[in-house]
Write a protein that holds these residues in place. Structure first.
Motif, short mmCIF file in Angstrom:
data_model
loop_
_atom_site.label_atom_id
_atom_site.label_comp_id
_atom_site.label_asym_id
_atom_site.label_seq_id
_atom_site.Cartn_x
_atom_site.Cartn_y
_atom_site.Cartn_z
N GLU A 1 -33.81 50.78 -4.31
CA GLU A 1 -32.86 51.54 -3.49
C GLU A 1 -32.87 53.06 -3.73
N SER A 2 -33.67 53.55 -4.69
CA SER A 2 -33.68 55.00 -4.94
C SER A 2 -34.52 55.73 -3.89
N VAL A 3 -35.59 55.10 -3.41
CA VAL A 3 -36.40 55.69 -2.35
C VAL A 3 -36.21 54.82 -1.11
N PRO A 4 -35.45 55.31 -0.12
CA PRO A 4 -35.18 54.48 1.05
C PRO A 4 -36.41 54.33 1.93
N PHE A 5 -36.54 53.17 2.55
CA PHE A 5 -37.64 52.93 3.48
C PHE A 5 -37.26 53.51 4.84
N VAL A 6 -38.08 54.42 5.36
CA VAL A 6 -37.84 55.00 6.67
C VAL A 6 -39.02 54.63 7.55
N SER A 7 -38.72 53.99 8.68
CA SER A 7 -39.80 53.55 9.56
C SER A 7 -40.49 54.75 10.19
N GLU A 8 -41.74 54.51 10.63
CA GLU A 8 -42.55 55.58 11.21
C GLU A 8 -41.88 56.14 12.46
N LYS A 9 -41.20 55.28 13.20
CA LYS A 9 -40.52 55.69 14.42
C LYS A 9 -39.37 56.64 14.11
N ARG A 10 -38.62 56.35 13.05
CA ARG A 10 -37.46 57.16 12.68
C ARG A 10 -37.86 58.52 12.10
N ALA B 1 -53.31 56.66 4.48
CA ALA B 1 -53.15 57.10 3.10
C ALA B 1 -51.71 57.49 2.81
N SER B 2 -51.09 58.19 3.76
CA SER B 2 -49.69 58.59 3.53
C SER B 2 -48.77 57.37 3.53
N ARG B 3 -49.07 56.39 4.40
CA ARG B 3 -48.27 55.16 4.44
C ARG B 3 -48.41 54.41 3.11
N LYS B 4 -49.65 54.33 2.61
CA LYS B 4 -49.91 53.63 1.35
C LYS B 4 -49.20 54.33 0.19
N ASN C 1 -46.35 52.75 -2.23
CA ASN C 1 -46.49 52.75 -3.69
C ASN C 1 -45.31 53.45 -4.35
N ARG C 2 -44.85 54.54 -3.73
CA ARG C 2 -43.69 55.25 -4.27
C ARG C 2 -42.46 54.35 -4.26
N CYS C 3 -42.31 53.55 -3.20
CA CYS C 3 -41.19 52.60 -3.13
C CYS C 3 -41.33 51.50 -4.17
N LYS C 4 -42.55 51.00 -4.35
CA LYS C 4 -42.79 49.90 -5.29
C LYS C 4 -42.50 50.29 -6.73
N HIS C 5 -42.89 51.52 -7.10
CA HIS C 5 -42.84 51.91 -8.50
C HIS C 5 -41.66 52.81 -8.85
N SER C 6 -40.63 52.78 -8.03
CA SER C 6 -39.42 53.52 -8.37
C SER C 6 -38.27 52.52 -8.44
N LYS C 7 -37.11 53.01 -8.89
CA LYS C 7 -35.96 52.11 -9.00
C LYS C 7 -35.61 51.56 -7.63
#
Length: 85
Positions: free
Chosen positions: A68-77, A53-56, A60-66
Protein backbone atom coordinates in the motif's frame (compact mmCIF):
# COMPACT_ATOMS: atom_id res chain seq x y z
CA UNK A 1 -3.53 13.53 -51.27
CA UNK A 2 -4.38 12.15 -54.69
CA UNK A 3 -3.84 8.56 -55.80
CA UNK A 4 -1.82 8.03 -58.96
CA UNK A 5 -3.32 5.86 -61.73
CA UNK A 6 -0.66 3.21 -61.13
CA UNK A 7 -1.47 3.09 -57.41
CA UNK A 8 -5.21 2.92 -58.17
CA UNK A 9 -4.62 -0.02 -60.53
CA UNK A 10 -2.56 -1.82 -57.89
CA UNK A 11 -5.29 -1.30 -55.29
CA UNK A 12 -7.96 -2.57 -57.70
CA UNK A 13 -5.97 -5.69 -58.56
CA UNK A 14 -5.31 -6.47 -54.91
CA UNK A 15 -9.01 -6.01 -54.12
CA UNK A 16 -9.90 -8.47 -56.91
CA UNK A 17 -7.41 -11.00 -55.55
CA UNK A 18 -8.86 -10.65 -52.04
CA UNK A 19 -12.32 -11.17 -53.50
CA UNK A 20 -11.23 -14.20 -55.53
CA UNK A 21 -9.45 -15.97 -52.64
CA UNK A 22 -11.75 -14.85 -49.83
CA UNK A 23 -12.31 -18.43 -48.66
CA UNK A 24 -8.61 -19.15 -48.28
CA UNK A 25 -7.64 -19.36 -44.58
CA UNK A 26 -4.70 -16.96 -44.88
CA UNK A 27 -6.48 -14.20 -46.81
CA UNK A 28 -7.32 -12.33 -43.61
CA UNK A 29 -3.63 -12.18 -42.69
CA UNK A 30 -2.69 -11.09 -46.20
CA UNK A 31 -5.49 -8.51 -46.36
CA UNK A 32 -4.40 -6.80 -43.16
CA UNK A 33 -0.79 -6.39 -44.27
CA UNK A 34 0.17 -2.89 -45.28
CA UNK A 35 3.55 -1.28 -45.81
CA UNK A 36 4.78 0.86 -42.96
CA UNK A 37 7.85 3.02 -43.48
CA UNK A 38 10.91 1.57 -41.77
CA UNK A 39 11.55 4.70 -39.66
CA UNK A 40 7.99 4.67 -38.27
CA UNK A 41 8.15 0.92 -37.64
CA UNK A 42 11.42 1.21 -35.72
CA UNK A 43 10.23 4.22 -33.71
CA UNK A 44 7.05 2.42 -32.68
CA UNK A 45 9.09 -0.66 -31.74
CA UNK A 46 11.42 1.49 -29.60
CA UNK A 47 8.44 3.20 -27.95
CA UNK A 48 6.93 -0.21 -27.16
CA UNK A 49 10.22 -1.28 -25.50
CA UNK A 50 10.39 1.96 -23.47
CA UNK A 51 6.79 1.61 -22.26
CA UNK A 52 7.35 -2.04 -21.37
CA UNK A 53 10.47 -1.18 -19.38
CA UNK A 54 8.72 1.57 -17.43
CA UNK A 55 5.76 -0.73 -16.73
CA UNK A 56 8.12 -3.47 -15.51
CA UNK A 57 10.02 -0.99 -13.32
CA UNK A 58 6.79 0.21 -11.74
CA UNK A 59 5.63 -3.34 -11.07
CA UNK A 60 8.98 -4.16 -9.46
CA UNK A 61 8.75 -1.00 -7.37
CA UNK A 62 5.31 -2.14 -6.16
CA UNK A 63 6.53 -5.68 -5.44
CA UNK A 64 9.57 -4.67 -3.41
CA UNK A 65 8.09 -1.90 -1.30
CA UNK A 66 5.78 -1.99 1.70
CA UNK A 67 2.22 -2.98 0.86
CA UNK A 68 0.00 0.00 0.00
CA UNK A 69 2.97 2.43 0.09
CA UNK A 70 3.23 2.63 -3.71
CA UNK A 71 -0.30 2.83 -5.16
CA UNK A 72 -1.07 1.10 -8.43
CA UNK A 73 -2.16 3.63 -11.06
CA UNK A 74 -3.50 2.28 -14.32
CA UNK A 75 -2.03 3.45 -17.62
CA UNK A 76 -5.34 5.09 -18.50
CA UNK A 77 -5.41 7.15 -15.29
CA UNK A 78 -1.81 8.36 -15.74
CA UNK A 79 -2.79 10.46 -18.74
CA UNK A 80 -5.69 12.23 -17.01
CA UNK A 81 -4.54 15.72 -16.03
CA UNK A 82 -7.60 16.94 -14.12
CA UNK A 83 -11.19 15.93 -13.51
CA UNK A 84 -13.72 18.70 -14.12
CA UNK A 85 -16.71 18.69 -11.78
Amino acid sequence: MDITPREKAALNSSEKLKEKFQHHPQIKRIAHHSHLPKAIFNQSKELRVIKGASRKKEMNRCKHSKPESVPFVSEKRKHIVAVVK
